[in-house]
Design a protein around this motif. Sequence first.
Motif, mmCIF file in Angstrom:
data_model
loop_
_atom_site.group_PDB
_atom_site.id
_atom_site.type_symbol
_atom_site.label_atom_id
_atom_site.label_comp_id
_atom_site.label_asym_id
_atom_site.label_seq_id
_atom_site.Cartn_x
_atom_site.Cartn_y
_atom_site.Cartn_z
ATOM 1 N N CYS A 1 0.850 -1.190 0.000
ATOM 2 C CA CYS A 1 0.000 0.000 0.000
ATOM 3 C C CYS A 1 0.889 1.244 0.000
ATOM 4 O O CYS A 1 1.906 1.286 0.683
ATOM 5 N N LEU A 2 0.495 2.209 -0.777
ATOM 6 C CA LEU A 2 1.198 3.481 -0.814
ATOM 7 C C LEU A 2 0.327 4.507 -0.098
ATOM 8 O O LEU A 2 -0.748 4.862 -0.566
ATOM 9 N N HIS A 3 0.772 4.922 1.092
ATOM 10 C CA HIS A 3 0.062 5.940 1.879
ATOM 11 C C HIS A 3 0.581 7.307 1.448
ATOM 12 O O HIS A 3 1.797 7.530 1.433
ATOM 13 N N MET A 4 -0.327 8.204 1.096
ATOM 14 C CA MET A 4 0.070 9.548 0.663
ATOM 15 C C MET A 4 -0.762 10.589 1.410
ATOM 16 O O MET A 4 -1.996 10.539 1.382
ATOM 17 N N THR A 5 -0.062 11.510 2.075
ATOM 18 C CA THR A 5 -0.718 12.585 2.811
ATOM 19 C C THR A 5 -0.449 13.889 2.076
ATOM 20 O O THR A 5 0.704 14.256 1.867
ATOM 21 N N PHE A 6 -1.516 14.590 1.686
ATOM 22 C CA PHE A 6 -1.438 15.786 0.842
ATOM 23 C C PHE A 6 -1.619 17.056 1.661
ATOM 24 O O PHE A 6 -2.457 17.107 2.559
ATOM 25 N N TYR A 7 -0.838 18.094 1.282
ATOM 26 C CA TYR A 7 -0.995 19.408 1.906
ATOM 27 C C TYR A 7 -0.747 20.511 0.875
ATOM 28 O O TYR A 7 0.142 20.402 0.031
ATOM 29 N N HIS A 8 -1.548 21.557 0.964
ATOM 30 C CA HIS A 8 -1.346 22.799 0.206
ATOM 31 C C HIS A 8 -1.862 23.922 1.091
ATOM 32 O O HIS A 8 -2.915 23.787 1.721
ATOM 33 N N PRO A 9 -1.143 25.056 1.174
ATOM 34 C CA PRO A 9 -1.562 26.134 2.078
ATOM 35 C C PRO A 9 -2.948 26.724 1.755
ATOM 36 O O PRO A 9 -3.610 27.238 2.644
ATOM 37 N N CYS A 10 -3.411 26.607 0.519
ATOM 38 C CA CYS A 10 -4.703 27.190 0.125
ATOM 39 C C CYS A 10 -5.799 26.142 -0.055
ATOM 40 O O CYS A 10 -6.816 26.417 -0.689
ATOM 41 N N GLN A 11 -5.606 24.933 0.487
ATOM 42 C CA GLN A 11 -6.555 23.854 0.221
ATOM 43 C C GLN A 11 -7.967 24.152 0.725
ATOM 44 O O GLN A 11 -8.941 23.729 0.115
ATOM 45 N N LYS A 12 -8.112 24.890 1.811
ATOM 46 C CA LYS A 12 -9.454 25.189 2.324
ATOM 47 C C LYS A 12 -10.191 26.159 1.411
ATOM 48 O O LYS A 12 -11.397 26.044 1.221
ATOM 49 N N ASP A 13 -9.469 27.112 0.826
ATOM 50 C CA ASP A 13 -10.094 28.111 -0.043
ATOM 51 C C ASP A 13 -10.316 27.589 -1.455
ATOM 52 O O ASP A 13 -11.366 27.805 -2.046
ATOM 53 N N LYS A 14 -9.332 26.917 -2.009
ATOM 54 C CA LYS A 14 -9.381 26.527 -3.426
ATOM 55 C C LYS A 14 -9.857 25.100 -3.659
ATOM 56 O O LYS A 14 -10.152 24.737 -4.799
#
Length: 172
Positions: free
Chosen positions: A1-14
């Motif tokens: 299994c490949l676990h991937m955790t994503f983050y972007h500073p504008c994820q809540k807005d965009k």
Amino acid sequence: CLHMTFYHPCQKDKMMFRCLNFHRREQVRADEMAKFGRDSNVCHYNLMDTRVSRIQFSLQFYRRLNSSEFCFEIKNMSKKTKLIVGQTELGYLNKIDLPWKCIICFGDYQILAEVQEGESMDYFETDLRLAEEPIVQERCQPSLPPIPENGISSSLFPSQGNSPMETDENES
């Protein structure tokens, strides 16, 4: 299994991750390439952001020659953006083996990738998660003026000029 955790500073807005299926394992056939990018016709993992390339990067599942070990290979598919995998910077069409645990960065995107060993030869699984906080914390330290090799800072002696002086080794 490949676990991937994503983050972007504008994820809540965009909402650029709105097309990803979080907290639900998905099976990907072993002979398919997992593609991440903006183009929903080509990529299975869509990032809804005009600054992301049509195909940003791909992951290929494979078995090493003369070994039972399975690995992933990551390839940068973007002509515009460099892909940073751990400490390695990948240009367009460059590829490397994906480390067992690493951080993948491009633009403002941060992805923590962790490979979990398994037994299948027909498929692998992906498990996607969303991070609320940055995965990579910037360390802001005040910059100090450089100290010359003799160990004496010129700022301690304001009367001296700032330009270096040449001396002949025969002069005293």
